[in-house]
Write a protein that holds these residues in place. Sequence first.
Motif, PDB file in Angstrom:
ATOM      1  N   GLY A 122      15.971  66.006  18.383  1.00 47.62           N
ATOM      2  CA  GLY A 122      16.046  67.202  18.825  1.00 47.62           C
ATOM      3  C   GLY A 122      15.685  67.642  20.108  1.00 47.62           C
ATOM      4  N   TRP A 123      15.331  69.134  20.347  1.00 49.38           N
ATOM      5  CA  TRP A 123      15.096  69.418  21.687  1.00 49.38           C
ATOM      6  C   TRP A 123      14.036  70.443  21.500  1.00 49.38           C
ATOM      7  CZ3 TRP A 123      17.043  67.181  26.042  1.00 49.38           C
ATOM      8  CH2 TRP A 123      18.029  66.288  25.738  1.00 49.38           C
ATOM      9  N   PHE A 124      12.984  70.239  22.388  1.00 50.27           N
ATOM     10  CA  PHE A 124      11.945  71.521  22.579  1.00 50.27           C
ATOM     11  C   PHE A 124      12.195  72.004  24.039  1.00 50.27           C
ATOM     12  CE2 PHE A 124       9.042  71.457  18.881  1.00 50.27           C
ATOM     13  CZ  PHE A 124       9.560  70.391  18.320  1.00 50.27           C
ATOM     14  N   GLU A 157       8.100  75.059  22.567  1.00 52.18           N
ATOM     15  CA  GLU A 157       8.734  75.531  21.545  1.00 52.18           C
ATOM     16  C   GLU A 157      10.079  74.754  21.136  1.00 52.18           C
ATOM     17  OE1 GLU A 157      10.344  79.394  22.209  1.00 52.18           O
ATOM     18  OE2 GLU A 157      11.519  78.969  23.924  1.00 52.18           O
ATOM     19  N   PHE A 158      10.148  74.851  19.931  1.00 53.16           N
ATOM     20  CA  PHE A 158      11.372  74.391  19.293  1.00 53.16           C
ATOM     21  C   PHE A 158      12.748  74.794  19.708  1.00 53.16           C
ATOM     22  CE2 PHE A 158      14.161  72.183  16.345  1.00 53.16           C
ATOM     23  CZ  PHE A 158      14.942  73.255  15.752  1.00 53.16           C
ATOM     24  N   VAL A 159      13.885  74.329  19.967  1.00 52.54           N
ATOM     25  CA  VAL A 159      15.120  74.649  20.359  1.00 52.54           C
ATOM     26  C   VAL A 159      16.236  74.491  19.301  1.00 52.54           C
ATOM     27  CG1 VAL A 159      16.772  74.588  22.100  1.00 52.54           C
ATOM     28  CG2 VAL A 159      14.364  74.733  22.806  1.00 52.54           C
ATOM     29  N   ALA A 213       5.806  70.846  17.365  1.00 53.80           N
ATOM     30  CA  ALA A 213       5.616  69.712  18.129  1.00 53.80           C
ATOM     31  C   ALA A 213       4.797  68.578  17.351  1.00 53.80           C
ATOM     32  CB  ALA A 213       4.989  70.472  19.293  1.00 53.80           C
ATOM     33  N   ASN A 214       4.040  68.954  16.725  1.00 53.16           N
ATOM     34  CA  ASN A 214       3.067  67.978  15.963  1.00 53.16           C
ATOM     35  C   ASN A 214       3.751  67.057  14.792  1.00 53.16           C
ATOM     36  OD1 ASN A 214       3.421  69.744  13.807  1.00 53.16           O
ATOM     37  ND2 ASN A 214       1.076  70.299  13.735  1.00 53.16           N
ATOM     38  N   GLU A 215       5.118  67.497  14.482  1.00 51.55           N
ATOM     39  CA  GLU A 215       5.841  66.801  13.881  1.00 51.55           C
ATOM     40  C   GLU A 215       6.429  65.604  14.520  1.00 51.55           C
ATOM     41  OE1 GLU A 215       7.987  70.394  12.399  1.00 51.55           O
ATOM     42  OE2 GLU A 215       7.621  69.661  10.336  1.00 51.55           O
TER      43      GLU A 215
END
Length: 124
Positions: free
Chosen positions: A35-37, A46-48, A108-110
């Motif tokens: 995926g993308w942040f 932040e998660f996108v 992010a920590n995943e």
Amino acid sequence: QVQLVQSGGGLVQAGGSLRLSCAASGRTFMRYAMGWFRQAPGKEREFVAAITWTNSNTYYTDSVKGRFTISRDNAKNTVYLQMNSLKPEDTAVYYCAARLTDYSFSKANEINYWGQGTQVTVSS
């Protein structure tokens, strides 16, 4: 080890489109979610969007739903982020992400591996 190499990004006017690509190499025989942040100056990453390997289930943060589309080509070990109707608030460095399980993520920590980051700038 997994290496993620990003391409795409750049400068676009509001309402325009860009596509990001992220090619994975290394332990690509494993099935994993990608995926993308993004990270704007002075803000947290932040998660996108995210997509699983199995069934290509997709997940988006609310602010990009209906404008961004994540997809993947498992044969090429590549994930894409098509960004349409871009807004100035989408301006950030975008990071490709991989998690070494086939479960989606939003934090992010995943994440196990990161791409190098690419700048997306949307002018008003």
